[in-house]
Design a protein around this motif. Structure first.
Motif, mmCIF file in Angstrom:
data_model
loop_
_atom_site.group_PDB
_atom_site.id
_atom_site.type_symbol
_atom_site.label_atom_id
_atom_site.label_comp_id
_atom_site.label_asym_id
_atom_site.label_seq_id
_atom_site.Cartn_x
_atom_site.Cartn_y
_atom_site.Cartn_z
ATOM 1 N N MET A 172 0.647 -1.657 0.114
ATOM 2 C CA MET A 172 0.248 -0.248 -0.053
ATOM 3 C C MET A 172 0.536 1.570 0.167
ATOM 4 O O MET A 172 0.757 2.766 -0.757
ATOM 5 C CB MET A 172 -0.726 -0.347 1.165
ATOM 6 N N ASN A 173 2.052 1.719 0.664
ATOM 7 C CA ASN A 173 2.329 2.237 0.482
ATOM 8 C C ASN A 173 3.325 2.780 -0.169
ATOM 9 O O ASN A 173 3.526 3.753 -1.156
ATOM 10 C CB ASN A 173 4.076 2.426 1.575
ATOM 11 N N ARG A 185 -9.449 7.385 3.068
ATOM 12 C CA ARG A 185 -8.385 7.782 2.432
ATOM 13 C C ARG A 185 -9.002 7.909 1.200
ATOM 14 O O ARG A 185 -8.410 8.703 0.373
ATOM 15 C CB ARG A 185 -7.224 6.264 2.024
ATOM 16 N N PHE A 207 -6.515 -2.161 -2.256
ATOM 17 C CA PHE A 207 -6.378 -1.716 -1.225
ATOM 18 C C PHE A 207 -7.357 -1.804 -1.062
ATOM 19 O O PHE A 207 -7.455 -2.850 0.369
ATOM 20 C CB PHE A 207 -7.128 0.316 -0.768
ATOM 21 N N GLU A 247 0.882 4.210 -2.913
ATOM 22 C CA GLU A 247 -0.010 5.318 -2.020
ATOM 23 C C GLU A 247 0.030 6.318 -3.262
ATOM 24 O O GLU A 247 -1.104 6.871 -3.518
ATOM 25 C CB GLU A 247 0.827 5.963 -1.102
ATOM 26 N N ASP A 248 0.411 6.625 -4.032
ATOM 27 C CA ASP A 248 1.069 7.983 -4.838
ATOM 28 C C ASP A 248 0.143 7.786 -6.320
ATOM 29 O O ASP A 248 0.016 8.451 -6.993
ATOM 30 C CB ASP A 248 2.294 8.477 -5.295
#
Length: 790
Positions: free
Chosen positions: A263-264, A302, A285, A267-268
């Motif tokens: 996920m990190n 998010r 996600f 993220e973008d």
């Protein structure tokens, strides 16, 4: 010669003025074929443009095929492109002409210009002529090893085209192994993406018949390959990123740390300008965090901002696609979106389909704090909220506006409102009684009005006479839904005001029994026989003790919503139904099914498979008993007033009918014979004769501890299983049966998908004799519904 009439149009410069035009083109092309004079390429361009123009508007220019091929001996890439376009169009319809192109296409595959090499290889693979596959192997092998990335990219897709023309040729040449090596080692991201797509399709199709292919397909979602692709994801195009994200969604990380790492890393991608990439990332996600409740809720928070940004930017079509996905999230967690309700307000210039979806979302997020702020969804919100006083008043004001379209929509809402809040009937009926059915044309609205006339006949003075007028116009009513409601409403009104409704009921039953629509005829016949049996029993059936509706039947079940959620970022979300409800998978063979159903077994192996038991919560829901409260009710003994013999009923209602006995039931062969290969061939060959939803009892679901129990039960009814399988709540079966007393084998082929949580079965039938499909469905449904009842 007389001048042409004014109405005649002169021929367009791009269209031939006569039959000789194509012949002139042929002659001019032949003259230029061997010429190397200055300006020759420009002349060829003009002629090629004419040929392509004629071909585009449907004029047959196949006669210039050889001249076009001869003129292709040039280094002009524009001429090459037009020639390849022409060749590709005519070669697939005329294999003999295609043979003429092989030499010059193979020659161009070795050209110094990589663009020409790539275009030639693409055209060569696009010929799709089975007899010419031997000429593809060499150029494809060279293309996969070409020094230019464009050629390798084209060659990767060409391998997939070759597989669809001749799978054996593709596999014998070891092209899948070459693609895998290229995918893991090529520096160009687009080449990697094309190799991945080709391998997914090839190994996916081969997995059913090859264990090695199945292993290779599973290997694509192994940790090394997934991380290899994720680390390069920014290098890929938007299309390729979506492909990779879809692949990663099938990967199951072993622990939460790996989930957070993925996920990190992505993220973008939530900030990407392309909506497809954003939705693919969101799907990933959501799936990764399904088992992590707290993190899953944080994901909702998010992803709100990126989705709302996409909704407000782009075309209406993109807004609708994003809104559809946002809608399914809102339905799952309305409280998280309650504060964002202003984003779902309709704008004046939005198309209807966007406004409608926004209204549904406003309905979903409405709560005590924002209900009165959401006026445009006033009717539907009333069905969700408890404080409905002001909203009912507003609805009744809509009815008094005397505008047809407003009245129609409001009537449907008022009907649902009264089903849920019957205490408001007095206020609503006072207004409904003043509405003439002649002013209501929308079928759903007319059906709603008729329902209220029957349900509240004792409170509406003119109800019997309004219904009688509608019965008089029976033949002019085109909607079967309205006729069905009318039958029931007249029956209800008769038991509440018999003398005034007796004539209308007789006319309605007579019209219903003569109706060509099967459902209308069956309901009229049911009511007729019910009255024959006992008027009092008929009263208890038509006018039972009712309780307020808490959940409407048209509300999607949680299982359906979960299935749609699992298919996030697909057409299932836009259609608001699972893919199996609208996808035809016949081209993949009759035994293909969704991945979550597992592998299907053929023949006797099916009986040995164990079906997963229904989860405890679902079992409690299906099998738990409910205590029924018996309420005393004083009923007028109508049997004494209306005796129940056939002749008396006919006399009372003026029917003068004799009920036609049902046709003889379909008889099946007790020992049908059909092998899996023949079944599969017939399934592909025969058209779909019938597709309907059936049902299985909760007791039947409980009895499905193994496949053998259901299969033995169906076999006792002469319906045999040829393949079966599944897991969790979905089970799939393929049955066959044969008509008895038939000169030749008349087969019935059945695909039956049973959902154990809803007790529903999706049934598709194909038959040699399609006229017998409906009787066979009746027999099949009868056998299925009796399973577990003994």
């Amino acid at each position: 010669m007389a001048p042409p009439a004014q109405s005649q149009r002169s021929p367009s410069p791009s269209q031939p003025s006569g039959k000789g035009e194509v012949s002139d083109l042929k002659m001019q092309l032949r003259q230029l074929a061997g010429s190397r004079a200055p300006g020759t390429d420009d002349s060829k361009r003009d002629l090629f443009k004419k040929v392509i123009s004629y071909m585009t508007i449907g004029i047959d220019v196949s006669s210039v095929f050889s001249e076009m091929v001869m003129c292709s001996a040039t280094s002009d890439i524009v001429l090459k492109k037009m020639c390849y376009l022409y060749v590709g169009n005519y070669a697939k319809y005329n294999p003999d002409l295609a043979l003429l192109t092989i030499n010059f296409l193979q020659r161009d595959c070795k050209d110094e210009d990589p663009m020409i090499r790539g275009l030639a290889l693409r055209s060569l693979c696009s010929l799709r002529v089975p007899n010419l596959v031997e000429y593809l192997v060499g150029p494809l092998g060279a293309g996969l090893k070409d020094g230019n990335s464009y050629v390798r990219m084209v060659a990767a897709v060409g391998v997939l085209k070759l597989y669809h023309i001749s799978a054996s040729t593709c596999l014998d040449a070891d092209f899948p192994d070459l693609l895998k090596h290229l995918m893991l080692n090529d520096p160009d991201a687009q080449v990697v993406a094309n190799c991945l797509s080709a391998l997914q399709e090839i190994w996916g199709l081969e997995a059913s018949s090859s264990e090695e292919a199945a292993r290779e397909r599973e290997g694509l979602i192994s940790k090394p390959i997934i991380y290899f692709l994720l680390n390069r994801i920014k290098e890929f195009s938007e299309w390729a990123q979506c492909t990779i994200l879809e692949l990663v969604s099938k990967y199951a990380p072993p622990d939460s740390n790996e989930i957070f790492d993925i996920m990190n890393l992505l993220e973008d991608r939530l900030q990407h300008a392309n909506g497809a990439v954003v939705l693919a990332t969101i799907k990933l996600f959501l799936q990764l965090t399904l088992s992590m409740t707290d993190v899953h809720q944080q994901v909702y928070e998010r992803i709100k901002a990126p989705l709302l940004t996409l909704v407000s930017s782009g075309s209406p079509e993109q807004s609708y696609a994003v809104l559809s996905h946002l809608h399914i999230l809102v339905m799952r967690a309305p409280m998280l979106f309650a504060s964002d309700y202003k984003h779902f307000y309709c704008q004046y210039n939005e198309p209807f389909y966007v406004k409608k979806l926004k209204l549904d979302m406003l309905t979903a997020v409405a709560n005590e704090s924002n209900t009165y702020e959401i006026g445009k969804a006033v009717g539907k919100i009333a069905l969700e909220q408890y404080d409905v006083n002001a909203i009912v008043d507003r609805l009744l004001q809509f009815l008094e506006m005397e505008k047809d379209y407003v009245t129609a929509e409001t009537l449907v809402l008022v009907k649902d409102l009264l089903r849920k809040y019957p205490q408001w009937s007095h206020d609503c009926i006072a207004v409904i009684g003043n509405i003439s059915s002649n002013n209501v044309q929308e079928p759903k609205a007319k059906a709603a009005l008729i329902w209220m006339l029957g349900e509240y006949a004792q409170d509406m003075q003119d109800a019997p006479y309004a219904l009688e007028g509608l019965v008089d116009d029976w033949d002019d009513e085109t909607s079967s839904e309205v006729r069905l409601h009318l039958l029931t409403a007249v029956m209800k009104c008769f038991f509440r005001r018999p003398p005034e409704t007796q004539k209308a009921l007789g006319a309605a039953l007579a019209a219903g029994l003569a109706d060509m629509h099967q459902d209308v005829h069956d309901r009229a016949l049911f009511y007729y026989r019910l009255l024959q049996h006992s008027v009092t029993v008929a009263n208890s059936v038509v006018n039972p003790v009712k309780q307020a509706v808490s959940v409407f039947a048209d509300t999607q079940s949680s299982e359906i919503k979960d299935r749609i959620f699992d298919e996030f970022n697909s057409l299932s979300v836009l259609y608001q139904k699972p893919s199996y409800m609208f996808t035809d998978k016949e081209h993949q063979g009759p035994f293909a099914f969704a991945e979550d159903l597992g592998n299907l077994a053929i023949g006797g192996e099916a009986a040995a498979q164990d079906i997963h038991r229904v989860q405890s919560n679902g079992q409690d829901l299906l099998l738990g008993t409910t205590s029924e409260k018996e309420e005393s009710r004083e009923l007028v003994s109508l049997d004494q007033t209306y005796p129940t013999s056939t002749n008396t009923i006919d006399d009372i209602f003026g029917l003068g009918l004799s009920v036609t006995p049902p046709p003889p039931s379909l008889k099946l062969n007790a020992k049908p014979v059909l092998d899996p290969t023949t079944f599969q061939h017939k399934w592909r060959q025969l058209p779909l004769a019938l597709s309907q939803e059936g049902s299985i009892t909760p007791q039947g679901v409980a009895a499905m501890t193994t496949l053998e129990a259901l299969l033995n039960h169906m076999q006792a009814h002469h319906i045999h299983c040829i393949a079966s399988g599944g897991k969790s709540q979905n089970f799939k079966f393929f049955f066959f049966a044969q008509k008895a007393d038939s000169d030749s084998a008349s087969n019935f082929l059945v695909e039956c998908v049973i959902n154990s949580s809803t007790c529903k079965a999706q049934i598709k039938i194909k038959a040699d004799d399609q006229t017998a499909s409906q009787p066979f469905f009746t027999l099949f449904q009868s056998a299925l519904s009796n399973f577990g009842m003994a």
